[in-house]
Design an enzyme around this catalytic site. Structure first.
Site: not given
Ligand SMILES: [Zn+2]
Length: 1038
Positions: A439, A442, A474
């Site tokens: 992953a 962003n 993430e």
């Protein structure tokens, strides 16, 4: 005459650094003549005309270019350095083939008969230059560094040797890192992707501020065809400018005759066209086949670490933070996504629609920019002001619920834990069908592999654990990495170590049913194993080349980083200092860039108790040197002495380091060994230290309570014997983490040669009473490593004995495992069952094989409607794949499977075949892409290597296809690291060592310098040594 020949010491120092950048080796614009003099045997070492000519041109260059980024005396050092470099460059240029696109034509001059006067001038000049160089080099505080005449590190002066641009002009910047004189403020990006032709055009408008007077703007661009460039200074007129490009460093530059002044604003506009990338980075095309069999295309981005420059020209370093406004055009049947919410959609004349996204409200690094053009569908929910959505291809929409639910819970947790609310109005999590990493964080648009985000409704908790872990990781990055970012890639661990630590920490609180602690413990064991090698590196280390940036994405940055944070948190008084420290760190540096010291300082400054330790002092010993300590315990009655040394697995026995760590040693004794209150602390900062006197009655002590510390302990013969005897009487005298850590440590010590294998087997005797997951899985893993080594050495009789040993040790536990999923079964129980049955079936245990076959049969007959429990799929598919017929059946099911977690296990089953034809087929299919996506090739290779037939094939396959492999996966990348490690970690003979060494050294710049190659060679040597030493013991004791 070679100027560096005159002084060998100097030469040993200089050329390495002067010509250090590997880019020069790829594109020999600048040749190290000192190194390559043999290649130019007839070359006149001195060309008087040229020497007379070069200084002037060099000086002109110095005057003309970039000198305003430095002060006066720096300039002198630099110009002289350039001067030397220049003469090399131009001399070598004269001897290069002019076919290179980066070649500058040498000026047509005769050098055969210089005039007498020229000769004198030249000789005089040379003497001056040589003396100056010597003086500069040896004078303290004056070196060839950009940072000025400060000798910060004697062995790493960097060079100022200008390379040649694509148009033949000299490229005005000679370093990997960009100059600091210009800082981007905002980017205005317009992108027009054409998914039919896999191309795109773009316009990037960059507003910049001048931080220091300069005549130069240097930024990054890779594989972009820049068609027009205009520059607008402050309130002046916009005008066309020429862009110079130096491809090997992926840099472009604009030169100005007038100085841009400090404080001035200016705007650079670049129009360009490019192909969508066909690898997994940059702005790349991806495709998938929908349930109707139609091929669907999409385009997505993956920029970390160095690929934003493949999508738009930019200052592509983490510290050049700016805001972004992005516009993307699309066909009406597609949607677009980017970091920010969509602001408006405008129909264009050509029938396309242009989506514009809100300007980012935060400054962010270029590697966090993202955009996607696809036909995905979302589901959404809200956490306070933030809309959280999960996107997938339409066919997989019903697999997104779990991810959405988990992401919302975790977002709430982090908002609260960090006391800083996630700053954006939306957070998208997108499953991309073709995606190499697990992953990518962003900002506001997290991209995932499908297997890291999608789970079916009936999935087991074990499958959910994978998704929850990645989501937790993430999301943590939205603070650690996105809000506060490492200044440069050398401190990547500040991003990755933290996100990894937070992933385990948050899940323990938010989703305790996932038993994430077992996984974190196993991860710490593997981090120790990797870091024990001599070829390992410090958590925070110099990074000077693109491959080195790629290589930072390894277990040291992630797992060791997380491990030392756990150790720190566990050793601080109370449970709030750590949290308060990181809140302060995040608040103080919000929107900025940091280095490791900033973190330690924040953690030190928070005062929550009277005697808080100096975190900087303690932790710098863990981040600035590679490896970790071995703590040896020696006891005389009540007196216990601890000694530390570097736990260094090296094939060269002579190597010993003087490294010392500041170790927060913890211990428990038989008086009190289970509850956290039992834990006692001792700070071992020196080579050895003595604990407080223990009562004579204490029978044993166990260090590193619950293995929260990053070190290994040797208890000495008596200490081990006491622990073994305690465990034989009652396994519950220690926590399961402590028992697992004893098992891990004793295998590691055996590998180091500190304890005999007999001792290992002694400890394992207690295993017949062991029922907990972590100790069992650790023992199985360690034994399996040995089993594989023996199997691949074709030690048949030992393999047979090893088999019966393992079966015997774990027989009762294996027998107890059921083949169906119970209601409310814990993850821990599933992990245990999965590990035991995998081992049983791989040892050809009859009952196991029979059950697995029966499950597969039922599954096939039900046409896939009957589900195999998630934790058993792997073992069932692996057993099935060993039969001809079932392998074919599995392959056709693989082609149709839509649930990716299951599909991946089918693939591992297929890759476990022992049939050579199929092995070759599956490797080729993975490389080709299509039925087996190329993103799965590292997994295929990893799995194939675990079979006897496979590991030899893989090694041939890698050698034959190396160039294709590094075209798909960058040199140094995690994928390449995995491939090398898988293929070589089971070799244990001199012949294999020679082969591996020979192959990688033949690669030169195509990978020979990778750290993973050094690790591979070291591992083979260690295997070889272990085998030589322990085969007789195994013969005797097994
Ligand atoms: Zn990460």
């Amino acid at each position: 005459m070679d100027p560096f020949d005159s002084n060998n010491t100097e030469r040993a120092n200089l050329p390495r650094n002067m010509i250090e950048n590997s880019m020069f080796e790829e594109e020999p614009d600048v040749v190290d003549l000192a190194k390559d003099s043999a290649a130019f045997p007839t070359f006149p070492a001195l060309d008087p005309d040229e020497v007379a000519f070069e200084p002037r041109s060099s000086r002109l260059l110095v005057r003309g270019l970039g000198q305003h980024d430095m002060d006066e005396d720096e300039e002198d050092c630099e110009s002289s350095a350039r001067l030397l470099g220049m003469s090399f460059m131009n001399r070598s240029a004269a001897h290069r083939s002019s076919s290179s696109p980066y070649t500058r034509q040498a000026p047509p001059r005769s050098c055969s008969r210089p005039s007498g006067r020229t000769m004198i001038v030249c000789v005089l000049f040379l003497v001056i230059v040589a003396s100056l160089t010597m003086v500069m080099y040896f004078l303290p505080g004056c070196n060839f560094t950009k940072r000025g005449c400060q000798r910060t590190n004697k062995t790493t002066p960097s060079e100022q040797v200008y390379p040649v641009s694509t148009n033949g002009e000299l490229f005005p910047w000679a370093q990997l890192r960009l100059p600091r004189s210009i800082h981007p403020l905002s980017y205005d990006l317009t992108l027009d992707p054409d998914l039919d032709n896999m191309t795109f055009t773009g316009r990037t408008v960059i507003s910049m501020s001048v931080l220091h007077n300069t005549k130069l703007i240097v930024l990054h661009s890779s594989h972009l065809n820049i068609t027009k460039a205009t520059f607008k200074p402050g309130d002046g007129e916009a005008r066309d400018v020429t862009v110079l490009e130096y491809k090997p460093r992926q840099q472009i530059a604009v030169k100005f005759s007038e100085e841009l002044k400090t404080g001035q604003y200016c705007v650079l506009t670049l129009d360009y066209s490019a192909n969508l990338s066909h690898t997994y980075d940059g702005f790349y095309n991806s495709s998938y086949t929908d349930t109707d069999g139609n091929k669907r295309v999409l385009a997505a981005t993956q920029f970390e670490p160095l690929a934003a420059r493949k999508a738009f020209p930019c200052f592509d370093e983490p510290s050049f933070k700016a805001t972004f406004l992005i516009r993307i055009s699309r066909k009406p049947t597609y949607l677009t996504l980017s970091n920010m919410p969509q602001a408006k959609s405008t129909p264009l004349l050509n029938g396309l629609i242009q989506d514009e996204f809100e300007k980012t409200i935060v400054n962010m690094s270029t590697y966090l920019v993202a955009f996607i053009v696809a036909n995905f569908t979302p589901i959404s929910s809200h956490v306070s002001e933030t809309q959280v959505s999960v996107y997938s291809v339409p066919d997989k929409k019903e697999q997104t619920d779990y991810a959405l639910d988990t992401a919302c819970k975790l977002l709430e947790f982090y908002n609260d834990f960090f006391e800083i609310t996630y700053p954006l109005k939306k957070l998208d999590l997108v499953a991309i069908p073709d995606f190499l990493a697990g992953a990518m964080e962003n900002w506001g648009l997290i991209t995932f592999r499908e297997t890291s985000l999608l789970v079916g409704k009936q999935s087991s908790n074990l499958e959910k654990q994978v998704v929850a872990s990645v989501v937790a990781h993430e999301l943590a990055h939205q603070w650690f990495g996105n809000l506060v970012t490492m200044r440069w890639w050398n401190d990547l661990w500040l991003n990755e170590g933290f996100a990894t630590y937070m992933q385990y920490m948050s899940l323990q609180t938010v989703l305790p049913q996932l038993d994430i602690g077992n996984l974190f413990l196993a991860v710490r064991f593997r981090a120790l194993d990797d870091d024990a090698l001599n070829s390992s590196h410090a958590v925070s280390m110099d990074v000077n080349k693109p491959e080195q940036v790629e290589e930072m994405f390894d277990s040291v940055s992630y797992e060791k980083g997380a491990s030392i944070l756990l150790m720190l948190n566990a050793s601080l008084p109370g449970d709030q200092q750590f949290r308060k420290g990181i809140i302060q760190y995040l608040k103080q540096f919000s929107g900025l860039n940091t280095d490791t010291n900033d973190l330690w300082n924040s953690l030190t400054q928070v005062e929550v108790s009277a005697q808080h330790p100096n975190v900087s002092e303690m932790m710098s010993s863990w981040t600035s040197q590679k490896g970790f300590p071995l703590v040896t315990v020696s006891r005389k009655g009540g007196q216990v002495t601890l000694t530390q040394e570097h736990f260094l697995l090296t094939s060269d026995n002579a190597t010993q380091t003087s490294s010392l760590w500041n170790i927060p040693v913890t211990y428990v004794t038989d008086n009190c060994s289970l509850a956290p209150e039992c834990r006692q602390m001792f700070n071992l900062k020196t080579k050895s230290g003595t604990l407080n006197e223990l009562p004579e009655s204490v029978k044993w002590l166990k260090l590193n309570y619950r293995n929260t510390g990053f070190y290994i302990v040797d208890y000495g013969d008596e200490g081990w014997a006491a622990l073994i005897s305690a465990l034989s009487n009652n396994v519950s005298v220690l926590t399961q983490e402590d028992r697992a850590s004893l098992i891990h440590n004793i295998f590691a010590l055996s590998r180091l040669g500190r304890v005999s294998f007999h001792q290992v087997l002694n400890l394992l005797k207690y295993m017949s009473n062991e029922t907990q997951t972590s100790p069992v899985t650790e023992a199985l893993l360690q034994l399996n490593v040995l089993y594989q080594l023996l199997d691949q050495r074709q030690e048949h009789s030992l393999v047979a004995r090893m088999k019966s040993y393992i079966k015997h040790q774990f027989a009762s536990l294996m027998d107890k495992q059921t083949w169906k999923e119970e209601e409310e079964e814990s993850v821990s129980k599933q992990e245990l069952r999965s590990a035991l049955l995998k081992m049983a079936c791989s040892l050809n245990e009859e009952k196991c094989i029979k059950q697995a076959r029966a499950q597969f049969k039922q599954y096939v007959e039900s046409n896939g409607t009957l589900r195999i429990p998630g934790d058993l799929q792997q073992v069932v598919f692996t057993v099935a794949a060993q039969s001809n017929e079932d392998w074919e059946t599995l392959l056709s099911m693989y082609g149709q499977a839509t649930y990716d977690a299951e599909k991946r296990k089918m693939l591992r089953g297929l890759a476990s075949t022992q049939d050579p034809r199929r092995i070759v087929w599956i490797l080729k299919a993975g490389l080709r892409g299509g039925l087996i996506q190329t993103q799965e090739l590292p997994l295929v290779i990893y799995t194939v290597c675990h079979g006897f037939a496979g590991y030899l094939f893989v090694w041939d396959f890698i050698q034959e296809n190396w160039d294709s492999l590094i075209e798909k996966f960058p040199v140094g990348s995690f994928a390449i690291q995995t491939i090398i490690k898988s293929a070589t970690s089971q070799f244990s003979t001199q012949a294999h060592l020679n082969q591996v060494e020979g192959f990688f050294s033949s690669l030169k710049e195509r990978g020979s310098q990778m750290r993973s190659v050094q690790e591979a060679l070291e591992t083979i040597r260690l295997n070889q040594r272990w085998m030589d030493k322990n085969l007789p013991t195994l013969q005797k004791w097994l």
